[in-house]
Design a protein around this motif. Structure first.
Motif, PDB file in Angstrom:
ATOM      1  N   ASN A  29      18.276  20.585 110.428  1.00 13.65           N
ATOM      2  CA  ASN A  29      18.253  19.534 109.412  1.00 13.65           C
ATOM      3  C   ASN A  29      19.609  19.408 108.718  1.00 13.65           C
ATOM      4  O   ASN A  29      20.054  18.302 108.434  1.00 13.65           O
ATOM      5  N   HIS A  30      20.258  20.534 108.473  1.00 13.49           N
ATOM      6  CA  HIS A  30      21.587  20.506 107.859  1.00 13.49           C
ATOM      7  C   HIS A  30      22.576  19.798 108.792  1.00 13.49           C
ATOM      8  O   HIS A  30      23.356  18.950 108.362  1.00 13.49           O
ATOM      9  N   LYS A  55      21.932  16.054 108.866  1.00 16.04           N
ATOM     10  CA  LYS A  55      22.437  15.413 107.653  1.00 16.04           C
ATOM     11  C   LYS A  55      23.946  15.218 107.729  1.00 16.04           C
ATOM     12  O   LYS A  55      24.468  14.156 107.384  1.00 16.04           O
ATOM     13  N   LEU A  56      24.660  16.232 108.220  1.00 24.94           N
ATOM     14  CA  LEU A  56      26.114  16.119 108.354  1.00 24.94           C
ATOM     15  C   LEU A  56      26.504  15.044 109.373  1.00 24.94           C
ATOM     16  O   LEU A  56      27.548  14.413 109.236  1.00 24.94           O
ATOM     17  N   SER A  57      25.665  14.832 110.377  1.00 19.68           N
ATOM     18  CA  SER A  57      25.971  13.840 111.402  1.00 19.68           C
ATOM     19  C   SER A  57      25.842  12.416 110.872  1.00 19.68           C
ATOM     20  O   SER A  57      26.290  11.465 111.518  1.00 19.68           O
ATOM     21  N   GLY A  58      25.268  12.239 109.696  1.00 18.90           N
ATOM     22  CA  GLY A  58      25.059  10.921 109.113  1.00 18.90           C
ATOM     23  C   GLY A  58      26.328  10.108 108.987  1.00 18.90           C
ATOM     24  O   GLY A  58      26.297   8.878 109.074  1.00 18.90           O
ATOM     25  N   ASP A  98      19.211   5.354 110.364  1.00 17.12           N
ATOM     26  CA  ASP A  98      18.853   6.608 109.701  1.00 17.12           C
ATOM     27  C   ASP A  98      19.145   7.767 110.632  1.00 17.12           C
ATOM     28  O   ASP A  98      18.666   7.799 111.770  1.00 17.12           O
ATOM     29  N   GLU A  99      19.938   8.745 110.156  1.00 12.61           N
ATOM     30  CA  GLU A  99      20.296   9.888 111.002  1.00 12.61           C
ATOM     31  C   GLU A  99      19.087  10.724 111.415  1.00 12.61           C
ATOM     32  O   GLU A  99      19.138  11.472 112.376  1.00 12.61           O
ATOM     33  N   TYR A 100      17.957  10.578 110.714  1.00 17.80           N
ATOM     34  CA  TYR A 100      16.755  11.323 111.050  1.00 17.80           C
ATOM     35  C   TYR A 100      15.850  10.552 112.017  1.00 17.80           C
ATOM     36  O   TYR A 100      14.845  11.071 112.464  1.00 17.80           O
TER      37      TYR A 100
END
Length: 109
Positions: free
Chosen positions: A78-79, A82-85, A93-95
Protein backbone atom coordinates in the motif's frame (compact mmCIF):
# COMPACT_ATOMS: atom_id res chain seq x y z
CA UNK A 1 16.61 0.61 3.52
CA UNK A 2 16.02 2.63 6.65
CA UNK A 3 15.56 1.39 10.21
CA UNK A 4 11.89 2.44 10.16
CA UNK A 5 11.33 -0.22 7.45
CA UNK A 6 12.79 -2.78 9.82
CA UNK A 7 10.88 -1.51 12.84
CA UNK A 8 7.51 -1.35 11.05
CA UNK A 9 7.88 -4.89 9.68
CA UNK A 10 9.96 -6.39 12.50
CA UNK A 11 8.85 -10.07 12.33
CA UNK A 12 9.25 -10.12 8.55
CA UNK A 13 12.95 -9.27 9.01
CA UNK A 14 13.69 -12.22 11.33
CA UNK A 15 14.98 -14.45 8.53
CA UNK A 16 17.29 -11.73 7.20
CA UNK A 17 18.50 -10.93 10.73
CA UNK A 18 19.21 -14.59 11.44
CA UNK A 19 21.08 -14.88 8.12
CA UNK A 20 23.32 -11.96 9.10
CA UNK A 21 23.59 -12.77 12.82
CA UNK A 22 23.03 -16.55 13.21
CA UNK A 23 23.63 -16.41 16.98
CA UNK A 24 20.43 -14.38 17.42
CA UNK A 25 17.34 -16.13 18.74
CA UNK A 26 13.83 -15.54 17.42
CA UNK A 27 12.32 -15.44 20.93
CA UNK A 28 14.80 -12.70 21.89
CA UNK A 29 13.94 -10.80 18.70
CA UNK A 30 10.27 -10.92 19.75
CA UNK A 31 11.18 -9.15 22.99
CA UNK A 32 13.27 -6.51 21.19
CA UNK A 33 10.25 -5.62 19.01
CA UNK A 34 12.16 -3.41 16.57
CA UNK A 35 13.94 -1.23 19.16
CA UNK A 36 17.22 -0.33 17.44
CA UNK A 37 19.24 0.36 20.60
CA UNK A 38 18.05 -2.86 22.22
CA UNK A 39 18.87 -4.75 19.03
CA UNK A 40 22.41 -3.35 18.85
CA UNK A 41 23.01 -4.15 22.53
CA UNK A 42 21.59 -7.65 22.06
CA UNK A 43 23.76 -8.42 19.01
CA UNK A 44 26.85 -7.06 20.78
CA UNK A 45 26.15 -9.27 23.79
CA UNK A 46 25.26 -12.33 21.70
CA UNK A 47 28.28 -12.11 19.39
CA UNK A 48 30.75 -10.68 21.90
CA UNK A 49 31.35 -7.75 19.57
CA UNK A 50 31.95 -4.12 20.44
CA UNK A 51 28.91 -1.80 20.20
CA UNK A 52 30.63 0.33 17.54
CA UNK A 53 31.42 -2.77 15.53
CA UNK A 54 27.77 -3.87 15.66
CA UNK A 55 26.60 -0.37 14.68
CA UNK A 56 28.87 -0.53 11.61
CA UNK A 57 27.62 -4.03 10.71
CA UNK A 58 24.06 -2.75 11.04
CA UNK A 59 24.80 0.27 8.82
CA UNK A 60 26.20 -2.05 6.16
CA UNK A 61 23.25 -4.43 6.50
CA UNK A 62 20.79 -1.55 6.10
CA UNK A 63 22.48 -0.63 2.81
CA UNK A 64 21.11 -3.89 1.36
CA UNK A 65 17.78 -4.52 -0.26
CA UNK A 66 14.54 -4.99 1.66
CA UNK A 67 13.91 -8.77 1.89
CA UNK A 68 11.28 -10.06 -0.52
CA UNK A 69 8.97 -11.29 2.26
CA UNK A 70 8.84 -7.72 3.57
CA UNK A 71 8.23 -6.30 0.10
CA UNK A 72 5.31 -8.70 -0.28
CA UNK A 73 3.73 -7.51 2.98
CA UNK A 74 0.39 -5.72 2.31
CA UNK A 75 1.43 -2.68 4.38
CA UNK A 76 4.50 -2.23 2.22
CA UNK A 77 2.45 -2.75 -0.95
CA UNK A 78 0.00 0.00 0.00
CA UNK A 79 2.88 2.37 0.75
CA UNK A 80 4.47 1.61 -2.64
CA UNK A 81 1.14 2.06 -4.43
CA UNK A 82 0.65 5.44 -2.76
CA UNK A 83 4.13 6.55 -3.83
CA UNK A 84 3.38 5.46 -7.40
CA UNK A 85 0.52 7.99 -7.52
CA UNK A 86 2.87 10.65 -8.91
CA UNK A 87 3.19 8.55 -12.08
CA UNK A 88 -0.55 8.05 -12.58
CA UNK A 89 -2.39 10.36 -14.93
CA UNK A 90 -4.68 12.99 -13.46
CA UNK A 91 -8.16 11.64 -12.86
CA UNK A 92 -6.95 8.04 -12.42
CA UNK A 93 -6.74 6.39 -9.02
CA UNK A 94 -3.46 4.66 -8.13
CA UNK A 95 -5.47 2.05 -6.18
CA UNK A 96 -7.63 1.15 -9.20
CA UNK A 97 -7.09 -1.97 -11.24
CA UNK A 98 -3.86 -1.24 -13.09
CA UNK A 99 -5.14 -3.03 -16.19
CA UNK A 100 -7.08 0.15 -16.96
CA UNK A 101 -4.15 2.58 -16.52
CA UNK A 102 -3.39 4.49 -19.68
CA UNK A 103 -6.45 3.13 -21.48
CA UNK A 104 -8.14 6.52 -21.69
CA UNK A 105 -7.06 7.23 -25.26
CA UNK A 106 -7.37 3.85 -26.96
CA UNK A 107 -8.07 4.09 -30.65
CA UNK A 108 -11.30 2.59 -31.93
CA UNK A 109 -13.20 2.81 -28.64
Amino acid sequence: MKWHHVQENWPAFYEAILDKWPAADEADLDEIDGDQRAFIAYIAETTGSDLDEVREELREWLMGEIPSDVVMDPLHDNHSIKLSGKFVNEGEDEYSDDASFGDDEREGE
